[in-house]
Design an enzyme around this catalytic site. Structure first.
Site, mmCIF file in Angstrom:
data_model
loop_
_atom_site.group_PDB
_atom_site.id
_atom_site.type_symbol
_atom_site.label_atom_id
_atom_site.label_comp_id
_atom_site.label_asym_id
_atom_site.label_seq_id
_atom_site.Cartn_x
_atom_site.Cartn_y
_atom_site.Cartn_z
ATOM 1 N N HIS A 148 -3.015 -9.505 -16.637
ATOM 2 C CA HIS A 148 -4.270 -9.261 -17.357
ATOM 3 C C HIS A 148 -4.618 -7.773 -17.329
ATOM 4 O O HIS A 148 -5.055 -7.204 -18.342
ATOM 5 C CB HIS A 148 -5.382 -10.083 -16.707
ATOM 6 C CG HIS A 148 -6.701 -10.003 -17.418
ATOM 7 N ND1 HIS A 148 -6.839 -10.260 -18.763
ATOM 8 C CD2 HIS A 148 -7.947 -9.700 -16.970
ATOM 9 C CE1 HIS A 148 -8.099 -10.129 -19.117
ATOM 10 N NE2 HIS A 148 -8.798 -9.772 -18.051
ATOM 11 N N HIS A 194 -18.815 -9.012 -17.936
ATOM 12 C CA HIS A 194 -17.428 -8.768 -18.343
ATOM 13 C C HIS A 194 -17.006 -9.742 -19.441
ATOM 14 O O HIS A 194 -16.290 -9.375 -20.376
ATOM 15 C CB HIS A 194 -16.513 -8.908 -17.121
ATOM 16 C CG HIS A 194 -15.093 -8.514 -17.393
ATOM 17 N ND1 HIS A 194 -14.740 -7.348 -18.024
ATOM 18 C CD2 HIS A 194 -13.916 -9.147 -17.119
ATOM 19 C CE1 HIS A 194 -13.428 -7.259 -18.119
ATOM 20 N NE2 HIS A 194 -12.900 -8.353 -17.594
ATOM 21 N N GLU A 198 0.826 -1.206 0.000
ATOM 22 C CA GLU A 198 0.000 0.000 0.000
ATOM 23 C C GLU A 198 0.862 1.259 0.000
ATOM 24 O O GLU A 198 0.629 2.193 -0.772
ATOM 25 C CB GLU A 198 -0.922 -0.019 1.219
ATOM 26 C CG GLU A 198 -1.698 1.261 1.457
ATOM 27 C CD GLU A 198 -2.731 1.559 0.385
ATOM 28 O OE1 GLU A 198 -3.325 2.648 0.428
ATOM 29 O OE2 GLU A 198 -2.934 0.715 -0.510
ATOM 30 N N HIS A 233 2.918 1.758 -3.239
ATOM 31 C CA HIS A 233 2.015 2.242 -4.292
ATOM 32 C C HIS A 233 1.747 3.736 -4.117
ATOM 33 O O HIS A 233 1.745 4.492 -5.104
ATOM 34 C CB HIS A 233 0.698 1.464 -4.246
ATOM 35 C CG HIS A 233 -0.351 2.001 -5.165
ATOM 36 N ND1 HIS A 233 -0.166 2.106 -6.529
ATOM 37 C CD2 HIS A 233 -1.596 2.480 -4.925
ATOM 38 C CE1 HIS A 233 -1.241 2.614 -7.085
ATOM 39 N NE2 HIS A 233 -2.126 2.861 -6.142
ATOM 40 N N HIS A 290 -11.089 4.961 -9.057
ATOM 41 C CA HIS A 290 -9.649 5.097 -8.845
ATOM 42 C C HIS A 290 -8.870 4.275 -9.876
ATOM 43 O O HIS A 290 -7.862 4.736 -10.424
ATOM 44 C CB HIS A 290 -9.308 4.632 -7.427
ATOM 45 C CG HIS A 290 -7.895 4.905 -7.023
ATOM 46 N ND1 HIS A 290 -7.262 6.099 -7.270
ATOM 47 C CD2 HIS A 290 -6.981 4.134 -6.380
ATOM 48 C CE1 HIS A 290 -6.024 6.057 -6.794
ATOM 49 N NE2 HIS A 290 -5.830 4.872 -6.263
#
Length: 349
Positions: free
Chosen positions: A319, A259, A82, A85, A146
């Site tokens: 992906h 999706h 976290e 990032h 986000h």
């Protein structure tokens, strides 16, 4: 002709912007890893982590953090992703400031200035969404926004890179009508990819990845029970904590199934677009068409592998990153078909 112009033909700030693109890819990948590792709440406060500039490491620091946040005890495998990032994302703001300085100081004609200014403002907004992701406890609407913000940041940096590269297709006059016809098709392709990415973001933010653990069927059926009304209810209230998701199985299946259908639509349209690009009688357009098909094939393969191999985190991160690359192919296509110049001499580039 090579894709990149010679240094003399580029505009000021090209190298810095290109490096910023690479950093944005790392930030995007790290953000996806943080999300998939369930480390989005690895630090329950913002901008610090349990009150630390980095994260609590010593035993006494951990004990003090656990006392201050009894509902979210320290988990060392979730704090560092976290915070790394966060700091990587913050560095993009510094890059954008540098790019803006280059643009403002440049004396070159048609030097982009508005786009770097918009980018800086957008990255600040993206930082706010990062804060809200934590303070609103992974509220799916904010998490998805986000994620889309990260893809948008990368796309805008790549668009600026293309503009600073100052390279344009030279289309033979015989293909002028085809060029005009393909422009709206390129925009539609870009929008379709954006919608598919949004569906992917909504899938992960609602923990619907594993809702269909089999392929090509879902829950052993071609049309399993689905609840689209709940699955796409974007007016849901802010809950105490969305870690792990709150939707029932039928709602998550509806999201995951959508999706998959989106992937089919995206693949069909991009193949159609690639065929149209090949019709421009331009070597560079044909190479871009091949790139679109190659990236699309890789993305579909990774999506299937996610299900077949039960969603390993490395495949899931790949992906997402290849999805970003697919988006960049559409940004590139749209840019080139709208900035192409007609070569009346019929020379192929």
């Amino acid at each position: 002709m090579a894709f990149f112009n010679t240094p003399e033909q580029r505009k000021a700030g090209f190298r810095l912007t290109f490096i910023a693109c690479l950093v944005a890819v790392i930030v995007l990948g790290m953000g996806v890893f943080t999300r998939l590792a369930d480390a989005g709440l690895g630090c329950p406060d913002w901008p610090t982590c349990y009150g630390h500039v980095l994260w609590p490491n010593e035993d006494h620091e951990v004990a003090r953090a656990n006392e201050a946040y009894p509902d979210t005890p320290v988990e060392h495998d979730k704090t560092w992703p976290e915070m790394i990032h966060r700091y990587l994302a913050s560095s993009l703001g510094l890059f954008t400031i540098g790019i803006l300085v280059f643009s403002l100081r440049s004396r070159e004609p048609k030097q982009p200035v508005k786009l770097p200014m918009f980018l800086l403002g957008f990255i600040i907004l993206q930082g706010m969404f990062g804060m809200w992701t934590v303070t609103l406890k992974l509220w799916p609407q904010v998490v998805t926004a986000h994620l889309l913000g990260g893809f948008t940041t990368l796309s805008l940096l790549w668009l600026l890179t293309l503009r600073l590269n100052n390279f344009h297709w030279q289309i033979p006059a015989i293909a002028e009508d085809k060029l005009k016809a393909i422009r709206p098709l390129a925009v539609i392709g870009l929008l379709i990819v954006v919608i598919q990415i949004a569906l992917g973001g909504w899938t992960t933010s609602n923990y619907a990845d594993i809702a269909c653990p089999d392929f090509p069927t879902c829950q052993g059926a071609w049309l399993p029970p689905m609840n689209f009304a709940e699955g796409f209810n974007i007016t849901q209230h802010i809950g105490p904590n969305y870690l792990g998701g709150t939707m029932d199985n039928a709602a998550r299946v509806a999201i995951h199934f959508s999706h998959r259908v989106g992937a089919i639509v995206t693949a069909a349209y991009l193949i159609f677009l690639a065929i149209k690009l090949c019709g421009l009688s331009l070597a560079a357009a044909k190479k871009l068409a091949v790139a679109i098909v190659v990236v699309l094939t890789a993305q579909i393969s990774l999506g299937i592998s996610n299900v077949v191999f039960h969603f390993p985190i490395d495949v899931a991160v790949a992906h997402n990153l290849v999805g970003a690359l697919l988006l960049l192919t559409q940004v590139t296509t749209t840019y080139f078909v709208y900035t192409a110049a007609v070569n009346r001499g019929g020379i192929r580039v």
